[in-house]
Design a protein around this motif. Sequence first.
Motif, PDB file in Angstrom:
ATOM      1  N   SER A 112      16.437   6.809 -43.327  1.00 48.68           N
ATOM      2  CA  SER A 112      17.314   6.085 -44.252  1.00 48.68           C
ATOM      3  C   SER A 112      17.086   4.585 -44.174  1.00 48.68           C
ATOM      4  O   SER A 112      17.089   3.889 -45.195  1.00 48.68           O
ATOM      5  CB  SER A 112      18.781   6.412 -43.956  1.00 48.68           C
ATOM      6  OG  SER A 112      19.125   6.027 -42.633  1.00 48.68           O
ATOM      7  N   ASP A 113      16.861   4.066 -42.952  1.00 48.92           N
ATOM      8  CA  ASP A 113      16.593   2.635 -42.780  1.00 48.92           C
ATOM      9  C   ASP A 113      15.265   2.255 -43.412  1.00 48.92           C
ATOM     10  O   ASP A 113      15.153   1.240 -44.105  1.00 48.92           O
ATOM     11  CB  ASP A 113      16.566   2.267 -41.290  1.00 48.92           C
ATOM     12  CG  ASP A 113      17.937   2.252 -40.667  1.00 48.92           C
ATOM     13  OD1 ASP A 113      18.897   2.659 -41.351  1.00 48.92           O
ATOM     14  OD2 ASP A 113      18.050   1.860 -39.490  1.00 48.92           O
ATOM     15  N   TRP A 118      12.287  -0.391 -47.636  1.00 49.42           N
ATOM     16  CA  TRP A 118      11.191  -0.274 -48.598  1.00 49.42           C
ATOM     17  C   TRP A 118      11.669  -0.623 -49.995  1.00 49.42           C
ATOM     18  O   TRP A 118      11.000  -1.370 -50.728  1.00 49.42           O
ATOM     19  CB  TRP A 118      10.637   1.159 -48.573  1.00 49.42           C
ATOM     20  CG  TRP A 118       9.420   1.351 -49.431  1.00 49.42           C
ATOM     21  CD1 TRP A 118       8.115   1.183 -49.071  1.00 49.42           C
ATOM     22  CD2 TRP A 118       9.413   1.747 -50.815  1.00 49.42           C
ATOM     23  NE1 TRP A 118       7.281   1.448 -50.140  1.00 49.42           N
ATOM     24  CE2 TRP A 118       8.045   1.799 -51.228  1.00 49.42           C
ATOM     25  CE3 TRP A 118      10.399   2.058 -51.742  1.00 49.42           C
ATOM     26  CZ2 TRP A 118       7.664   2.151 -52.519  1.00 49.42           C
ATOM     27  CZ3 TRP A 118      10.034   2.406 -53.032  1.00 49.42           C
ATOM     28  CH2 TRP A 118       8.686   2.457 -53.416  1.00 49.42           C
ATOM     29  N   VAL A 119      12.827  -0.120 -50.379  1.00 46.59           N
ATOM     30  CA  VAL A 119      13.375  -0.384 -51.712  1.00 46.59           C
ATOM     31  C   VAL A 119      13.650  -1.877 -51.892  1.00 46.59           C
ATOM     32  O   VAL A 119      13.276  -2.481 -52.905  1.00 46.59           O
ATOM     33  CB  VAL A 119      14.665   0.431 -51.948  1.00 46.59           C
ATOM     34  CG1 VAL A 119      15.410  -0.072 -53.184  1.00 46.59           C
ATOM     35  CG2 VAL A 119      14.335   1.912 -52.104  1.00 46.59           C
ATOM     36  N   LEU A 120      14.294  -2.496 -50.906  1.00 47.56           N
ATOM     37  CA  LEU A 120      14.617  -3.919 -51.013  1.00 47.56           C
ATOM     38  C   LEU A 120      13.353  -4.771 -51.119  1.00 47.56           C
ATOM     39  O   LEU A 120      13.294  -5.714 -51.908  1.00 47.56           O
ATOM     40  CB  LEU A 120      15.454  -4.361 -49.807  1.00 47.56           C
ATOM     41  CG  LEU A 120      16.854  -3.751 -49.698  1.00 47.56           C
ATOM     42  CD1 LEU A 120      17.528  -4.204 -48.411  1.00 47.56           C
ATOM     43  CD2 LEU A 120      17.711  -4.126 -50.901  1.00 47.56           C
ATOM     44  N   ARG A 151      25.898   0.856 -46.982  1.00 44.69           N
ATOM     45  CA  ARG A 151      24.841  -0.017 -47.490  1.00 44.69           C
ATOM     46  C   ARG A 151      24.561   0.266 -48.959  1.00 44.69           C
ATOM     47  O   ARG A 151      24.280  -0.648 -49.731  1.00 44.69           O
ATOM     48  CB  ARG A 151      23.578   0.152 -46.642  1.00 44.69           C
ATOM     49  CG  ARG A 151      23.760  -0.275 -45.188  1.00 44.69           C
ATOM     50  CD  ARG A 151      22.560   0.054 -44.340  1.00 44.69           C
ATOM     51  NE  ARG A 151      22.304   1.482 -44.302  1.00 44.69           N
ATOM     52  CZ  ARG A 151      21.305   2.046 -43.606  1.00 44.69           C
ATOM     53  NH1 ARG A 151      20.485   1.289 -42.906  1.00 44.69           N
ATOM     54  NH2 ARG A 151      21.142   3.362 -43.622  1.00 44.69           N
ATOM     55  N   LEU A 152      24.641   1.522 -49.352  1.00 45.76           N
ATOM     56  CA  LEU A 152      24.453   1.871 -50.760  1.00 45.76           C
ATOM     57  C   LEU A 152      25.617   1.348 -51.603  1.00 45.76           C
ATOM     58  O   LEU A 152      25.419   0.871 -52.729  1.00 45.76           O
ATOM     59  CB  LEU A 152      24.319   3.380 -50.917  1.00 45.76           C
ATOM     60  CG  LEU A 152      23.101   4.022 -50.236  1.00 45.76           C
ATOM     61  CD1 LEU A 152      23.128   5.531 -50.433  1.00 45.76           C
ATOM     62  CD2 LEU A 152      21.808   3.431 -50.769  1.00 45.76           C
ATOM     63  N   ARG A 153      26.821   1.411 -51.046  1.00 44.54           N
ATOM     64  CA  ARG A 153      27.985   0.862 -51.765  1.00 44.54           C
ATOM     65  C   ARG A 153      27.848  -0.643 -51.924  1.00 44.54           C
ATOM     66  O   ARG A 153      28.199  -1.201 -52.966  1.00 44.54           O
ATOM     67  CB  ARG A 153      29.272   1.218 -51.020  1.00 44.54           C
ATOM     68  CG  ARG A 153      29.553   2.717 -50.971  1.00 44.54           C
ATOM     69  CD  ARG A 153      30.979   3.015 -50.537  1.00 44.54           C
ATOM     70  NE  ARG A 153      31.235   2.640 -49.162  1.00 44.54           N
ATOM     71  CZ  ARG A 153      31.021   3.427 -48.105  1.00 44.54           C
ATOM     72  NH1 ARG A 153      30.537   4.655 -48.290  1.00 44.54           N
ATOM     73  NH2 ARG A 153      31.286   3.023 -46.871  1.00 44.54           N
ATOM     74  N   ALA A 154      27.316  -1.295 -50.904  1.00 43.13           N
ATOM     75  CA  ALA A 154      27.111  -2.747 -50.982  1.00 43.13           C
ATOM     76  C   ALA A 154      26.090  -3.095 -52.059  1.00 43.13           C
ATOM     77  O   ALA A 154      26.219  -4.113 -52.752  1.00 43.13           O
ATOM     78  CB  ALA A 154      26.661  -3.290 -49.628  1.00 43.13           C
TER      79      ALA A 154
END
Length: 440
Positions: A112-113, A118-120, A151-154
């Motif tokens: 998940s990290d 990677w996405v960011l 983190r997804l909510r953020a």
Amino acid sequence: MQTTFTEDQLQDPGIQRANEILRACVHCGFCTATCPTYQVLGDELDSPRGRIYQIKDMLENERVPDAKTVKHIDRCLSCLACMTTCPSGVHYMHLVDHAREYIEDNYKRPLSDRALRWVLARILPYPMRFRWALIGAKLGRPFRFLMPDARLRAMLDMAPKSIPPVSRNDDPQSFAPVAEKKMRVALMTGCAQKALNTDINDATIRLLTRLGCEVVVAEGAGCCGALTHHMGKTSESHATAAKNIKAWCAEMDGDGLDAIVINTSGCGTTVKDYGHMFRDDALAEDAARVSGIAMDVSEVLMKLDLPDGAEKETVVAYHAACSLQHGQQIKTYPKDLLKRAGFTVVEPADSHLCCGSAGTYNLMQPEISEQLKARKLRTLEAKNPDIIAAGNIGCMMQIGSGTDVPIVHTVELLDWATGGPQPRALTEPGKQIPEIPILR
């Protein structure tokens, strides 16, 4: 601090630099008094001194980083308040950056990290990708409660209410000075800022040309590389930074540049460090040239004849971005300029403490970030300002998400005070600010 690196280890330039920094530390603990994460968590391992011990142990023993060490280093904001406080001149920034690179190369993060990072790294430095991501976040926000990861909510919360249209001012071109020419400067237009708030670059161009600057947006320049640099993704950050170095050196070697102007202080701290980042690279000389003329926009404006503004009743609370006051050691220029323009300037208590934005920190460490944001909002709103001003887009997004007080970039206020349009943020429903007198 005593170190025991071997001669073979010291052949590595990164280890050699880390050794210099570690030896400068005298364990005094002054840094703990100004470290935001230590203030919030109260854990010695979440202080600069504690992290220095962990980094020393990890590097000296060439050990595979463990989850505990990674957790505490990841929690560092890189606000660099410790560097301002340190009486021994410990260059913590270079040390923690090297530690992050070491972790990236030697530690396998949970899936998940790795996916989030990677996405960011693949979205934030690319304005058009980021725009599409913001649109997706707005569409997904109603389903926020379904997200299991904070983190997804953020990430969903990051999307602004409205996404500005693309500004053609960010395209490679040259803007002629309106007044007598005094300087030729390159404007770094950035990456995330071009998606989140196009008004900042527009205001910067208007203000600089009004004060006698020819402003160039160089072909090939883009993201400064800070985001991936602070993730330890050195090859990616250097590839991005190298494009800037080549683009700006082409301008320097062409019609010349007096300065490279940066209006996002987080980027400015990184560009000013290009000389160090590329010290062992073929681009070393050019990188040093770029760092040598890189300036925050407030530094450039202090060299120009900003006219005195009529006294205004508008109270501006100035938020000092960490990357400006600690990373670049620019503490008074923005306030001096706002006062010269006629604004009443106030500053919150504990202005040295971070707001919790810190690049991607508010996305990767949302719980700590929220605590720091709440503290910053309390101190800012205690001043009862009409406007909050800052010099960094990340801080503006972080603070703006939690207050009804309008927040704008310092250059937007200076542009307004010298004849430019009223900042758009001050005309939103419920946030209208009366027009101001301009010149004395």
